[in-house]
Scaffold this active site. Structure first.
Site, PDB file in Angstrom:
ATOM      1  CD  GLU A  56      -0.134  -1.450   3.048  1.00 18.37           C
ATOM      2  OE1 GLU A  56       0.105  -1.609   4.233  1.00 18.37           O
ATOM      3  OE2 GLU A  56      -0.223  -2.385   2.234  1.00 18.37           O
ATOM      4  CG  ASP A  80      23.198  16.774 -33.779  1.00 18.06           C
ATOM      5  OD1 ASP A  80      23.798  16.180 -34.703  1.00 18.06           O
ATOM      6  OD2 ASP A  80      22.814  17.952 -33.872  1.00 18.06           O
ATOM      7  CG  ASP A 131      20.656  21.667 -30.087  1.00 24.29           C
ATOM      8  OD1 ASP A 131      20.644  21.057 -31.170  1.00 24.29           O
ATOM      9  OD2 ASP A 131      21.573  22.450 -29.757  1.00 24.29           O
ATOM     10  CG  ASP A 150      18.039  17.083 -33.185  1.00 29.54           C
ATOM     11  OD1 ASP A 150      18.460  16.249 -34.006  1.00 29.54           O
ATOM     12  OD2 ASP A 150      18.715  18.040 -32.781  1.00 29.54           O
ATOM     13  CG  ASN A 152       5.106 -12.177   7.751  1.00 25.33           C
ATOM     14  OD1 ASN A 152       6.009 -12.875   8.166  1.00 25.33           O
ATOM     15  ND2 ASN A 152       5.075 -10.862   7.896  1.00 25.33           N
ATOM     16  CG  ASN A 204       0.886  -4.225   6.402  1.00 24.57           C
ATOM     17  OD1 ASN A 204       1.942  -4.540   5.870  1.00 24.57           O
ATOM     18  ND2 ASN A 204      -0.134  -3.714   5.733  1.00 24.57           N
ATOM     19  CG  ASP A 206       3.158  -0.344   5.192  1.00 20.20           C
ATOM     20  OD1 ASP A 206       3.885  -1.096   4.523  1.00 20.20           O
ATOM     21  OD2 ASP A 206       1.916  -0.449   5.223  1.00 20.20           O
TER      22      ASP A 206
END
Length: 921
Positions: free
Chosen positions: A354, A396, A664, A668, A732, A757, A761
């Site tokens: 999550e 280039d 540039d 291109d 787990n 959990n 986290d």
């Protein structure tokens, strides 16, 4: 669980505003079906454009309260107050309430909300509190991180200049008085001028000066034009540029896109020059009207988004299999289906990452901020990962491998002797052209002594101009010398100029162009090219002063005068940069419009080993299969058109490469759009900057190496989180399945799983700031969903082995073997599970020996230490009763230490085997 909702989420969450909703105008246009154009627009907008197309210039300017010299600054300010800034709706940031809602509305939070509601209805207020805390924490962390990254991204993008050339009107003293009487505001008299104005400040009535390479920043009406060709491909799907004129030829035309003298926001000038007046800005433009209808339209997923989606679906499949198994096993064995349902839902939450949206956002934002310190502006955040995955860089030559400081080295006649006349002709050509002035023109115009001798203002008058385009590769001006004749002067690529020459200048005389002379010309220009000089041919012809308009057809029967040769020496940093990129697994290919001899010499000087040279003419004759092989065999491509560059990039992508393109120029832009990651510079033409994902404030390959490394660090940390979470949670859940089948009570309550959990986290918030081993940066990193699944299967069950040892310890050593003693059992596994789940971060983050050969970043060490301490405190402290836990005996911690050491030792051994067999991505 709603499978369709999950699929929609994983297909779309990375395309939310924090990653992909900084839309580029062209990118949004490309998402629209062409059949929709013109059908769904407000009738008043179509009528406005058609009416503007039919008015003559004076009537149009009068209706806009403008002038043939443009608006004055005070007038522009007043109009801007009335109509607002030149910004379309989708570019505005989300309101904070909408943003907060988007951060909340993902399947993970919806599942947690459902669980909280069920807990509340069953009067389990403790579980309700914990689950609600998890929802609030997940949502607010993501909201805060995305708001922070969006603010940083906006500040960084503001550093990239996007301007338009505007004519500002003289304001005389008399006009100032009239203005004050009419508007009630004072203004000062000012002189006429041209100035660069930020695009967002444009208003209706502004006069724009347009040339090749410019983006059209608003809906405009052409007032005057010379060979003006505009690319409308992004809007109409037309593959070829469309010529625009000052007058509408067919008065009966009512389709806006077929109007000859209307220019649309988001298109770009390919060649030619024009003056145009702004008709509409922002949401009132044709594009703005379309954008307001499709703001929810997302771009096609990038390789980054596709990779995350695939990985997420691997996790979803595990969740959809494991959660029902846990439900039915516990329901049939414990006979409490409500408790089993809550437990199964907790398992589902435990299997889903999550925090992934927040982790992804923060890692990418951290990368963007790091790159900004290196003068790299990231326009699209997920381009950072493509940086790391890039294995081919197409670039280039001019300004990238070379210094971009061109100076005029030679001006010679056809035979290679110094000739002042050649320089004078080249100077007049560069001085009078109004189109795209490149570095070659600047080098010619730096010769002030030539300007003084020629005195163009007194001795010459410009008659007309035939602008440059990338097919002819030449441009011409027509000047009148003292009004007694017209002189057409052409400058451009040698072969293209020779194709329209019939004679050559020899001293004071002229000779027909013969095969012998052609051979001599090619020898002279070839010798200059081998010196590393870029050669531009100069030709001319005299004509009677009978007309004022000239076109491409007049470029014929010319006399070759000679050549101007330019030197653009390689940068000192190029050679080490190429060596560094090669060391990191990035192959460099040079794509240039220049000839092969100059390109070959530059490549030799910078140490780029040539593995074959392919010319544009050869590419024309190749089919896709042949070119797909040729792009692998060659690394230098010369005399290319824009279409050639784009095709090469597409072939490389088709061969499975992640391709970056650096350029540039207007030529291109197609390749920049086609590449996985388009790279341009702040000094580039508008269309190149618009097409690029990354903007360099400093044009250097060394900066690219930094970007590649940061992209790999970013990707490695994201992958680290996914591997950690997937393998740990899978282990787990596998342990839960075993325990549920043999233990007469739940091995952990749903609330225990959720708290565990939640704590895990929180510990992962520091992952984006973790260090990455140098060995992980030596090669491109790509998404490998199959490897995630394999990693889960190898490392998940490892934790289950020691979970089962913990079960046996709690059952036999501490006597927690009946429902009356289930709290002790659950407390023991809660602590052990959290300790192993948190410590495994340090084991799996590196293939090396943790803490000794590879140490995590300080924030991650501190965060994991805090979470482990909290995990031990909960059952041992005053909150134990609240969480339905109980204190553990001292012997438990002594045995737990042995189990944790054994777990770490086995994990290290399996890591070595895994890395030897499968590698460590």
């Amino acid at each position: 669980m709603n499978l369709a909702l999950l699929k929609e989420f994983f297909a779309g969450f990375l395309r939310n505003r924090h990653l992909g909703r900084h839309f580029k105008r062209l990118a949004l246009l490309e998402t629209l079906p062409q059949s929709e154009f013109g059908r769904t627009l407000p009738p008043q907008l179509t009528q406005h454009l058609v009416k503007a197309a039919r008015l003559n210039n004076d009537e149009l300017l009068k209706s806009l309260q403008s002038h043939s010299d443009g608006l004055s600054e005070p007038q522009a300010d007043l109009v801007r107050r009335r109509v607002g800034y030149n910004e379309v709706e989708h570019e505005k940031p989300l309101h904070w309430r909408v943003h907060l809602w988007q951060c909340y509305r993902n399947p993970f939070n919806l599942l947690l909300t459902l669980l909280a509601i069920v807990s509340f209805l069953t009067h389990d207020m403790k579980a309700t509190t914990v689950i609600s805390t998890m929802i609030v924490l997940s949502t607010l962390l993501r909201f805060w991180q995305e708001a922070k990254s969006n603010k940083a991204a906006d500040a960084l993008k503001a550093m990239v200049s996007n301007t338009a050339t505007v004519s500002r009107r003289d304001v005389t003293e008399d006009a100032a008085e009239v203005f004050e009487q009419f508007y009630g505001a004072k203004i000062q008299a000012k002189s006429a001028r041209r100035e660069e104005v930020p695009i967002k400040l444009l208003v209706p009535g502004d006069l724009l000066i347009l040339s090749a390479g410019d983006m059209i920043p608003a809906d405009c009406r052409v007032l005057s034009a010379k060979d003006l060709f505009v690319s409308q491909a992004a809007m109409t799907g037309e593959s070829l540029p469309v010529e625009k004129f000052a007058a509408q030829r067919d008065a009966s035309t009512i389709n806006p896109l077929e109007l000859d003298n209307i220019l649309f926001m988001g298109t770009n000038v390919v060649s030619g020059a024009a003056t145009a007046v702004v008709l509409s800005t922002g949401n009132r433009t044709y594009f703005g009207a379309l954008a307001s209808r499709v703001t929810a339209t997302d771009r096609a997923p990038t390789s980054f988004q596709t990779g995350v989606n695939k990985v997420s679906w691997v996790l979803i499949r595990f969740m959809l299999i494991m959660a029902p198994l846990v439900l039915f096993i516990n329901g049939f064995t414990k006979h409490d289906w409500m408790e089993a349902l809550l437990f199964a839902m907790s398992i589902a939450v435990g299997l889903t990452p999550e925090m992934l949206p927040m982790i992804v956002t923060s890692t990418l934002a951290k990368g963007a901020v790091f790159l900004s310190r290196k003068k790299v502006i990231v326009k699209r955040l997920d381009a950072i990962q493509n940086f790391g995955a890039m294995d081919v860089l197409c670039t280039d030559k001019t300004g990238t491998l070379t210094q971009d400081k061109i100076f005029l080295a030679r001006h010679v006649d056809v035979w290679g002797e110094e000739a002042d006349e050649v320089l004078e002709m080249a100077y007049l050509n560069s001085y009078y052209q109004t189109g795209l002035k490149n570095l070659l023109d600047v080098a010619v115009l730096e010769h002030a002594d030539v300007h003084r001798e020629l005195n163009p203002a007194r001795n010459y008058r410009k008659v007309d101009e035939i602008p440059f385009d990338f097919n002819r590769r030449r441009m011409s001006v027509v000047v009148s010398e003292r009004e007694d004749h017209h002189e057409l002067i052409t400058k451009g690529a040698v072969e293209e100029v020779l194709s329209v020459c019939t004679h050559v200048r020899h001293g004071e005389g002229v000779e027909p162009l013969s095969q012998a002379l052609l051979d001599r010309i090619r020898q002279v220009t070839g010798d200059l090219n081998e010196e590393g000089l870029r050669v531009v041919a100069v030709a001319a012809k005299e004509m009677p002063p009978r007309r004022e308009n000239y076109g491409i057809a007049d470029e014929s029967g010319l006399t070759l005068i000679g050549y101007v040769a330019f030197l653009d020496p390689p940068k000192e940093s190029t050679a080490p940069a190429l060596e560094a990129l090669a060391a990191h697994g990035v192959a460099v290919k040079v794509l240039t419009g220049d000839n092969e001899l100059v390109t070959a010499k530059i490549c030799r000087e910078v140490g780029l080993e040539q593995r074959g040279v392919l010319m544009g003419g050869e590419i024309e004759r190749m089919n896709d299969a042949e070119l797909a092989k040729a792009v692998e065999d060659n690394n230098v491509f010369a005399k290319l058109t824009p279409a050639h560059k784009e095709r090469i990039v597409r072939m490389l992508k088709g061969n499975g490469h992640v391709v970056g393109f650096m350029g540039d120029g207007i030529n291109d832009a197609p390749a920049l759009r086609a590449a996985d990651i388009g790279i341009s510079v702040d000094t580039a033409v508008d269309i190149a900057k618009e097409a690029a994902d990354i903007i360099l404030l400093e044009k250097s390959l060394m900066v690219l190496e930094e970007g590649v490394l940061e992209g790999r660090r970013t990707f490695a940390n994201m992958l680290k989180y996914i591997k950690l979470t997937a393998s740990s949670n899978f282990g787990n859940v596998f342990s839960v399945l075993v325990a549920s089948a043999f233990i007469p009570f739940l091995p952990m309550l749903p609330m225990h799983l959720l708290v565990q959990n939640l704590l895990y986290d929180i510990s992962q918030i520091a992952v984006p700031f973790d260090l990455v081993d140098d060995e992980m940066l030596t090669k491109p990193l790509t998404w490998q969903p199959a490897e995630i699944g394999r990693f889960m299967l190898y490392f998940g069950p490892l934790s289950s082995v020691f979970d089962i040892i913990t079960f046996l310890m709690m059952w036999f050593v501490f006597g927690a073997n009946s429902p009356e003693h289930q709290t002790l059992f659950q407390s023991g596994w809660f602590v052990m599970g959290l300790l192993t789940q948190t410590l495994i971060v340090h084991m799996i983050r590196t293939p090396k020996l943790p803490f000794i050969q590879s140490r995590a970043a300080t924030p991650l060490i501190v965060m994991t230490g805090i979470i482990m301490a909290v995990g031990i405190f909960l059952p041992m402290g005053p909150l134990a009763h609240y969480f339905k836990l109980q204190a553990l005996p001292p012997l438990y911690f002594a045995l737990t230490a042995l189990i944790v050491v054994g777990y770490m030792a086995l994990t290290q051994a399996v890591k070595g085997y895994y890395a030897r067999r499968f590698g460590w991505n």
